[in-house]
Structures are given as C-alpha cells and as structure tokens.
Design a protein around this motif. Structure first.
Motif, PDB file in Angstrom:
ATOM      1  N   LEU A 281       0.845  -1.196   0.000  1.00  0.00           N
ATOM      2  CA  LEU A 281       0.000   0.000   0.000  1.00  0.00           C
ATOM      3  C   LEU A 281       0.877   1.242   0.000  1.00  0.00           C
ATOM      4  O   LEU A 281       1.960   1.262   0.581  1.00  0.00           O
ATOM      5  CB  LEU A 281      -0.915   0.001   1.229  1.00  0.00           C
ATOM      6  CG  LEU A 281      -1.889  -1.173   1.368  1.00  0.00           C
ATOM      7  CD1 LEU A 281      -2.700  -1.041   2.647  1.00  0.00           C
ATOM      8  CD2 LEU A 281      -2.808  -1.271   0.162  1.00  0.00           C
ATOM      9  N   ASN A 282       0.377   2.293  -0.656  1.00  0.00           N
ATOM     10  CA  ASN A 282       1.104   3.565  -0.666  1.00  0.00           C
ATOM     11  C   ASN A 282       0.695   4.417   0.529  1.00  0.00           C
ATOM     12  O   ASN A 282      -0.043   3.970   1.419  1.00  0.00           O
ATOM     13  CB  ASN A 282       0.865   4.303  -1.993  1.00  0.00           C
ATOM     14  CG  ASN A 282      -0.615   4.558  -2.236  1.00  0.00           C
ATOM     15  OD1 ASN A 282      -1.443   4.445  -1.339  1.00  0.00           O
ATOM     16  ND2 ASN A 282      -0.964   4.911  -3.462  1.00  0.00           N
ATOM     17  N   ASP A 283       1.144   5.659   0.550  1.00  0.00           N
ATOM     18  CA  ASP A 283       0.860   6.540   1.690  1.00  0.00           C
ATOM     19  C   ASP A 283      -0.626   6.854   1.807  1.00  0.00           C
ATOM     20  O   ASP A 283      -1.113   7.156   2.898  1.00  0.00           O
ATOM     21  CB  ASP A 283       1.656   7.840   1.553  1.00  0.00           C
ATOM     22  CG  ASP A 283       3.159   7.591   1.597  1.00  0.00           C
ATOM     23  OD1 ASP A 283       3.553   6.550   2.164  1.00  0.00           O
ATOM     24  OD2 ASP A 283       3.923   8.430   1.061  1.00  0.00           O
ATOM     25  N   GLN A 284      -1.353   6.812   0.698  1.00  0.00           N
ATOM     26  CA  GLN A 284      -2.786   7.076   0.721  1.00  0.00           C
ATOM     27  C   GLN A 284      -3.614   5.824   1.011  1.00  0.00           C
ATOM     28  O   GLN A 284      -4.845   5.870   1.004  1.00  0.00           O
ATOM     29  CB  GLN A 284      -3.253   7.684  -0.614  1.00  0.00           C
ATOM     30  CG  GLN A 284      -2.777   9.111  -0.853  1.00  0.00           C
ATOM     31  CD  GLN A 284      -1.308   9.164  -1.234  1.00  0.00           C
ATOM     32  OE1 GLN A 284      -0.798   8.237  -1.875  1.00  0.00           O
ATOM     33  NE2 GLN A 284      -0.624  10.237  -0.855  1.00  0.00           N
ATOM     34  N   GLY A 285      -2.946   4.696   1.240  1.00  0.00           N
ATOM     35  CA  GLY A 285      -3.660   3.465   1.543  1.00  0.00           C
ATOM     36  C   GLY A 285      -4.179   2.736   0.324  1.00  0.00           C
ATOM     37  O   GLY A 285      -5.004   1.821   0.461  1.00  0.00           O
ATOM     38  N   ARG A 286      -3.723   3.104  -0.853  1.00  0.00           N
ATOM     39  CA  ARG A 286      -4.164   2.447  -2.079  1.00  0.00           C
ATOM     40  C   ARG A 286      -3.123   1.427  -2.534  1.00  0.00           C
ATOM     41  O   ARG A 286      -1.928   1.564  -2.244  1.00  0.00           O
ATOM     42  CB  ARG A 286      -4.404   3.479  -3.187  1.00  0.00           C
ATOM     43  CG  ARG A 286      -5.536   4.446  -2.860  1.00  0.00           C
ATOM     44  CD  ARG A 286      -5.845   5.340  -4.037  1.00  0.00           C
ATOM     45  NE  ARG A 286      -6.967   6.230  -3.753  1.00  0.00           N
ATOM     46  CZ  ARG A 286      -8.248   5.888  -3.898  1.00  0.00           C
ATOM     47  NH1 ARG A 286      -8.541   4.671  -4.330  1.00  0.00           N
ATOM     48  NH2 ARG A 286      -9.206   6.741  -3.627  1.00  0.00           N
ATOM     49  N   LEU A 287      -3.599   0.442  -3.258  1.00  0.00           N
ATOM     50  CA  LEU A 287      -2.730  -0.642  -3.714  1.00  0.00           C
ATOM     51  C   LEU A 287      -1.771  -0.135  -4.775  1.00  0.00           C
ATOM     52  O   LEU A 287      -2.168   0.553  -5.723  1.00  0.00           O
ATOM     53  CB  LEU A 287      -3.580  -1.788  -4.278  1.00  0.00           C
ATOM     54  CG  LEU A 287      -2.861  -3.097  -4.600  1.00  0.00           C
ATOM     55  CD1 LEU A 287      -2.298  -3.716  -3.329  1.00  0.00           C
ATOM     56  CD2 LEU A 287      -3.821  -4.062  -5.272  1.00  0.00           C
ATOM     57  N   SER A 344       6.089 -13.694  -8.203  1.00  0.00           N
ATOM     58  CA  SER A 344       7.090 -12.877  -7.513  1.00  0.00           C
ATOM     59  C   SER A 344       6.687 -11.411  -7.653  1.00  0.00           C
ATOM     60  O   SER A 344       6.581 -10.903  -8.776  1.00  0.00           O
ATOM     61  CB  SER A 344       8.487 -13.107  -8.090  1.00  0.00           C
ATOM     62  OG  SER A 344       8.886 -14.457  -7.937  1.00  0.00           O
ATOM     63  N   ILE A 345       6.449 -10.773  -6.526  1.00  0.00           N
ATOM     64  CA  ILE A 345       6.005  -9.375  -6.517  1.00  0.00           C
ATOM     65  C   ILE A 345       7.167  -8.501  -6.079  1.00  0.00           C
ATOM     66  O   ILE A 345       7.787  -8.746  -5.043  1.00  0.00           O
ATOM     67  CB  ILE A 345       4.810  -9.174  -5.569  1.00  0.00           C
ATOM     68  CG1 ILE A 345       3.693 -10.175  -5.889  1.00  0.00           C
ATOM     69  CG2 ILE A 345       4.292  -7.755  -5.658  1.00  0.00           C
ATOM     70  CD1 ILE A 345       3.652 -11.355  -4.992  1.00  0.00           C
ATOM     71  N   THR A 346       7.469  -7.491  -6.872  1.00  0.00           N
ATOM     72  CA  THR A 346       8.546  -6.562  -6.551  1.00  0.00           C
ATOM     73  C   THR A 346       8.018  -5.491  -5.604  1.00  0.00           C
ATOM     74  O   THR A 346       7.122  -4.721  -5.950  1.00  0.00           O
ATOM     75  CB  THR A 346       9.099  -5.917  -7.829  1.00  0.00           C
ATOM     76  OG1 THR A 346       9.556  -6.943  -8.715  1.00  0.00           O
ATOM     77  CG2 THR A 346      10.250  -4.987  -7.506  1.00  0.00           C
ATOM     78  N   GLU A 347       8.584  -5.449  -4.402  1.00  0.00           N
ATOM     79  CA  GLU A 347       8.163  -4.469  -3.401  1.00  0.00           C
ATOM     80  C   GLU A 347       8.933  -3.160  -3.575  1.00  0.00           C
ATOM     81  O   GLU A 347       9.934  -3.106  -4.305  1.00  0.00           O
ATOM     82  CB  GLU A 347       8.397  -5.030  -1.993  1.00  0.00           C
ATOM     83  CG  GLU A 347       7.654  -6.320  -1.695  1.00  0.00           C
ATOM     84  CD  GLU A 347       7.874  -6.758  -0.268  1.00  0.00           C
ATOM     85  OE1 GLU A 347       7.981  -5.885   0.621  1.00  0.00           O
ATOM     86  OE2 GLU A 347       7.955  -7.977  -0.032  1.00  0.00           O
ATOM     87  N   PRO A 348       8.515  -2.116  -2.885  1.00  0.00           N
ATOM     88  CA  PRO A 348       9.285  -0.868  -2.913  1.00  0.00           C
ATOM     89  C   PRO A 348      10.677  -1.083  -2.337  1.00  0.00           C
ATOM     90  O   PRO A 348      10.874  -1.901  -1.429  1.00  0.00           O
ATOM     91  CB  PRO A 348       8.449   0.081  -2.040  1.00  0.00           C
ATOM     92  CG  PRO A 348       7.061  -0.463  -2.103  1.00  0.00           C
ATOM     93  CD  PRO A 348       7.215  -1.952  -2.206  1.00  0.00           C
TER      94      PRO A 348
END
Length: 486
Positions: A281-287, A344-348
């Motif tokens: 999730l980003n800072d706004q709580g969105r995927l 495989s999901i690339t995270e921040p």
C-alpha cells in the motif's frame, strides 16, 4: 658354643630387619607429610576457540521480492448460448475443445425455417401497413378537397341569402325567398361541418396507419434479429472450451453451446497475508501498481510472464484470510487459464539494509558480530524482510562488521572465535554446472524436444539453441532426461 653363636646371629638379623622397617616407615611418613604440606600446582588453563563462518555486513538499497502462489485467469470469457430454439444444421469444422477461432467466424447454424416464416409474415404485415398508410393519406387529400368545395358552396349560399335579404329590404323580394335562401345557407354550413369531421377522421386514420406501420417495422426488425440469431458467431478472437453442441441436435433457447476464452487477455489471482498486503500500500492506503513475474515449470523449462498489479478483492470471503490480489499479464506465451504458478512481486526498495543468511538471526532478532580481537559481540537488529534463505536487517552500527553466518548454542557474547571468511572460489562455485554432451546424447535430446507437441514453438527454439552450445547446463539436461524416462 655353636648353638649360642647361631642364636646370636639370628637375633642380630631380626634386629637389623626391624631397624630397616622402622627407617622405611619413617621415610614414607616424612614424604607424605612433606607432600601434603606443599602448595598444590595447577596446570595453566587454555581458552577454547570456535571456528565460525563469517560474512561481511554491507548496507545497501535492496528491492525485496514477495513470493506467492496463484492461478491464471482469463479477463474475458464468453458463454456461447443459442438465442433461439431449433435443430443445429451446421457446425464449424473446428468446433471442438481448444480450437482457435477468430472474430466473426461462423460457429454454428440453427434451422432458420421458423424464423424465416416469421420474417416473411412480418414483411407482409409491413407491406399491408404501408398500403393502409398511403390509402389514409389519399383519404386526407380527398377530405381536404371536399371541405374546400363545401366551404365554397356555403359561401355562395351565404351571399345568396344576403342578396335576398337586401331585395326584401327594398320591397322587391318576398319573405318566402328569404326564408328559402336562409335554409339553404344553413344547410351549406352543416355540410361544411360534416366535411371538417370527415377530414379529422381521415387525419386520424393517417396517424393510426403510421402507428401500425411503425409496429410492423418493429416486428419485422425483431423477426430479422431472430433470423440472424440462428447463426452463432465468435464475438472475439479466442479458444473454444467445453463444446456440447452436435450437428443434428435439438437445442433450446439460451442453452450453452461452448465457452469462448480469450487467451491473450490473461491475469493472475494470488492470495497474500494481511501483513504482506500492508507492504503493497502507498501513503494514501491504495494498492501499488507493483510489477509481478509469474513462473510455470513446464518440461524442465520455466514459462515466465511479466505483469502489473491492478486491483484486489472487495471482500475477504467466508472462511478465507489475507487478501486476494489480481495482476494483469502483458504477454503470457504458453500460459493457460487454470495454471498454478509462482508469483514474484517486486516491493518498494529498502534503503540502508544488510543481506545476511537467515541462520545468522535468532528469535530475539540479534546477530553475533566479530570484534577486532576475534571475540563475539551481540548486536540488536531490526528484521525488515525474509528473502528465501536470507534476511534483510537494519541496524545503526552494523556497517562493515563481520557477522557469524550460522548460530550455535555454543556461541555467545565474549567467546573467542576463528573466522572462516568466504573467498572468491566459493562465489565461483555457486555458478550453474555445465556439462559437455556427446553427439549421440545431443541428438537424442534434440529429437525429444522437437517431437514434444506440448511445448510452444518459442520454448522449443530456446531449448534447441541451448543444446547447440558446447557446454549445456546440467540441471536442464537432468530435467529433460527425467521426462524421457532415461
């Protein structure tokens, strides 16, 4: 005398023996006393040194990857159903499981006899309505002309009545003539009213005929659509799945004939835990629209495809946990709906983290660092991610320190160790093993890959290209030969 001499000799020997025994006992007693009175001497103690594997800790920016398992889905699946009831008189030659069809291709035809008859009746009714409309329009024209003529006649009657009244005022005409002219004028006005009523009736007929014509056109359009629906066509390019129709079979309205799956518009659905979902999730709580890579192992060759996360499920679902996430795949060669794949999901990216073996971290999130004098020191770290057999940790004073790679109950803070550092030869040993193939073995492998119809053409080309090299990865050869049964 002899007896006395022997007796004295024996007595002397006995006395000498007793004296020697007394001296011996005294010497032993003195030695024991001296030994017990001495200060004990302890051997010097030697410190035990343990050999440990040491890895350097380097702070860097690392992009972690999250691993999950998911299922390939099609974003566009159409149920092909019969719009009308009837007998299937024609089926496409490739109307079968897995057949590839194109948009607009005729898949099936249903007997159009009833639909054609209904269209013919609707066409005839439309023609009758058109005739009635034209007849009503002609009647309106005649009614207008009749009204015009009647109005002219009424005007003449009115002028004649006015002339008779004028003559009567001058004493020339008679009262009976005036009365007759007045009656004629009134009758003419009545005729005008009748003509207007006839015109209104004719205009109403025109409107009614126009409505009948519109309904006839609607009925003809419906009959035409029913006739057109007797031909079942593919709405888009795709693959047929689960065909049930047969030529000559009777189908009912809305009966499913097959499914059309668009295998070029694929996505993957995978479930992650709530904590993993929170990291996406980003800072706004969105995927986040994070990139993903799906992998499927087929005949020793991994089929891969890249994609992007698009959405997540609206609800958790009864009896489920975590979150269900969907990712759209850009190009998925060889993948089919229903495949179970690894995602495989690339995270921040994470900044200022160190990659260490998972065995270096204990349950209290501490690691053992080696001091300059080769002693162990406990460091508290923060576990950021787990990446397979490694962990990503963060600590303020871990940069450049040597960390024990494998923890042991014998190791602790202050223990002296002998570090075993990883050399360049160990890194080179992690490269994949390559083997040389004999010509006979190479040809056997190439023949097996060429004759395998389940492999896509691009995968075959890639494998055959690798087999042409002088040295081939041993893992690939092992997987292929295991499927050959040899």
């Amino acid at each position: 005398m002899r007896f006395l001499r022997h007796s004295l000799s024996g007595l002397f020997l006995v006395a000498l023996t007793l004296g020697l025994i007394v001296v011996a006992v005294s010497s032993v007693r003195d030695a024991v006393v001296a030994r017990m009175s001495e200060t004990p001497r302890m051997p010097p103690a030697q410190e035990r040194v343990f050999s440990v594997n040491a890895v350097p800790a380097r702070l860097e920016t690392i992009t972690p990857e999250m691993t999950a398992f998911g299922e390939i889905l099609s974003r566009r699946t159409l149920e092909i159903r019969a719009a009308t009831a009837g007998t299937v008189i024609e089926l496409a030659e490739d109307f079968e499981e897995g057949a590839r069809v194109t948009r607009g291709q005729v898949l099936a035809r249903i007997d159009p006899a009833n639909a054609q008859s209904a269209l013919d009746r609707a066409t005839n009714n439309l023609a009758d309505a058109d005739v009635a409309t034209r007849d009503a329009e002609r009647a309106v024209a005649i009614a207008r002309d009749t009204l015009t003529a009647t109005q002219e006649q009424a005007d003449l009657r009115q002028r004649a009545y006015e002339r008779q009244v004028d003559l009567a005022d001058r004493g020339v005409g008679s009262a009976s003539a005036v009365e007759t002219a007045e009656i004629a004028a009134a009758a003419a006005r009545q005729s005008v009213l009748s003509a207007r009523n006839a015109l209104a009736t004719a205009e109403t007929r025109v409107e009614t005929a126009a409505n009948d014509l519109s309904r006839a056109r609607i009925a003809q359009g419906e009959a035409q659509r029913v006739l057109d629906n007797t031909v079942v066509r593919a709405e888009f390019d795709g693959t047929l799945s689960g065909p049930t129709a047969v030529q000559g079979g009777l189908v009912s309205a809305n009966e499913q004939l097959a499914q059309l799956v668009d295998d070029t518009a694929l996505e993957v659905a995978f479930r992650v835990s709530t904590s993993q979902y929170a990291r996406l999730l980003n800072d706004q709580g969105r995927l986040l629209s994070a990139p993903v890579t799906v992998t499927l192992d087929v005949s020793g060759i991994a089929l891969t495809a890249d994609g992007t996360i698009t959405r997540d499920s609206a609800a958790v679902g009864e009896g489920q946990t975590g979150r269900l996430i969907y990712a759209r795949l850009d190009s998925a060669r060889g993948l089919k709906p229903g495949d179970f794949v690894t995602v495989s999901i690339t995270e921040p990216p994470l900044e200022n983290v160190a990659r260490l073996p998972a065995t270096a971290l204990d349950a209290a999130e501490t690691v053992l660092a080696i001091t300059p004098d080769d002693r162990l020191e406990t460091l508290q770290v923060t576990l950021m991610r787990r990446q397979g057999d490694d962990v990503l940790v963060r600590a303020p004073d871990i940069e450049g320190r040597e960390i024990v790679a494998q923890r042991s109950p014998l190791l602790g803070s202050g223990i002296k160790v002998r570090p075993l550092r990883t050399g360049p030869q160990d890194e080179a040993g992690s490269a994949p093993a390559l083997v040389e193939l004999t010509p006979e073995r190479r040809e056997k492998l190439k023949a097996f890959i060429t004759g395998n119809d389940r492999l896509p053409s691009d995968i075959k080309t890639r494998i055959l290209t690798q087999l042409e090299a002088d040295r081939v990865p041993a893992a690939m050869i092992e997987r292929i030969e295991s499927r050959m049964g040899g």
